[in-house]
Design an enzyme around this catalytic site. Structure first.
Site, mmCIF file in Angstrom:
data_model
loop_
_atom_site.group_PDB
_atom_site.id
_atom_site.type_symbol
_atom_site.label_atom_id
_atom_site.label_comp_id
_atom_site.label_asym_id
_atom_site.label_seq_id
_atom_site.Cartn_x
_atom_site.Cartn_y
_atom_site.Cartn_z
ATOM 1 C CD GLU A 100 -1.635 -64.043 -20.567
ATOM 2 O OE1 GLU A 100 -1.133 -63.172 -21.272
ATOM 3 O OE2 GLU A 100 -1.703 -65.236 -20.906
ATOM 4 C CG HIS A 145 0.703 -69.022 -20.651
ATOM 5 N ND1 HIS A 145 -0.260 -69.748 -21.309
ATOM 6 C CD2 HIS A 145 0.780 -67.829 -21.277
ATOM 7 C CE1 HIS A 145 -0.742 -69.014 -22.303
ATOM 8 N NE2 HIS A 145 -0.128 -67.845 -22.310
HETATM 9 P P1 PGA Z 1 -2.364 -64.375 -27.886
HETATM 10 O O1 PGA Z 1 -1.584 -65.119 -26.698
HETATM 11 O O2 PGA Z 1 -1.756 -63.018 -28.011
HETATM 12 O O3 PGA Z 1 -2.130 -65.231 -29.063
HETATM 13 O O4 PGA Z 1 -3.804 -64.296 -27.465
HETATM 14 C C1 PGA Z 1 -1.429 -64.428 -25.499
HETATM 15 C C2 PGA Z 1 -0.986 -65.348 -24.422
HETATM 16 O O5 PGA Z 1 -1.077 -66.577 -24.546
HETATM 17 O O6 PGA Z 1 -0.540 -64.869 -23.409
#
Ligand code: PGA
Length: 225
Positions: A150, A93
């Site tokens: 992401e 992540h």
């Molecule tokens: P968010 O987080 O939905 O708050 O944008 C998504 C993530 O960190 O994968």
């Protein structure tokens, strides 16, 4: 049918986790077409485990040790969750890469550990990381992961990326990883355009902020087709 990953990050104490589980277990239907992967803080896994009697609900970790069991103080490895019904793990992540200085090689080591324990890795990448991350993973493991696109500039901002951007990234992901499931994460909520929430080529979503309230999370899942 989509794979929907709920990432709770470092939120909730055990009482709040229990309250979330109580609401979810009474309000979430038993016959959802989607697979929901709930990734609470690891200490709350026993609380969430009760939900896995619903066949749509799976449990995941937010991270995993890159090492086997042994003298690695503070690390949670596959051995430690062996009896907690964990089937998935988020690795790489952007918050781990940024705040914990994880490299693509660290992420590849975590993927190996996870797959050797039959835990399915969900590998998060930004556009710039796609090729380097794929190259760092051993050949035999590369197409056994789920890849989450992401874009950092859309995480936690309330504004999701556009469909053309997502599909362009997915094409690059297929090019680098082979035939893998590709999901999108970054401010996904019930305000995300329907053309994204229902698009055939998007195999699922990774959701942060919108998971924290169980009512709005259930509503969001019901909007996804
Ligand atoms: P968010 O987080 O939905 O708050 O944008 C998504 C993530 O960190 O994968």
């Amino acid at each position: 049918m989509k794979t929907i990953i709920a990432n709770f990050k470092s939120n909730k104490n055990s009482q709040e986790a229990q309250e979330w589980v109580d609401v979810f277990s009474t309000e979430f239907p038993i016959d959802s077409p989607h697979t929901l992967v709930l990734c609470p803080p690891a200490v709350h896994l026993p609380i969430f485990q009760t939900l896995t009697t619903n066949p749509s609900i799976k449990l995941g970790l937010q991270d995993i040790s890159p090492f086997p069991a042994g003298a690695y103080t503070g690390a949670i490895g596959t051995k430690n969750v062996e009896d907690l019904s964990v089937e998935y793990v988020i690795v790489g992540h952007s918050e781990r890469r940024q705040y914990f200085h994880e490299t693509s090689q660290d992420v590849a080591n975590k993927i190996r550990e996870a797959l050797q324990a039959q835990i399915r890795p969900i590998v998060c990448v930004t556009k710039n990381e796609i090729h380097a991350q794929a190259a760092a993973i051993e050949n035999e493991y590369r197409n056994k992961v789920i890849v989450a696109f992401e874009p950092v500039e859309h995480i936690g901002t309330g504004v999701s990326d556009t469909l053309p951007d997502i599909l362009t990234a997915f094409a690059e992901i297929k090019d680098a990883f082979g035939s893998v499931h590709s999901i999108y994460g970054g401010s996904v909520s019930s305000h995300t355009p329907k053309e994204i929430l229902t698009h055939q080529e998007i195999d699922g979503f990774l959701i942060g902020t919108a998971t924290l309230d169980p009512h709005s999370f259930i509503h969001l899942v019901q909007t996804i087709m």
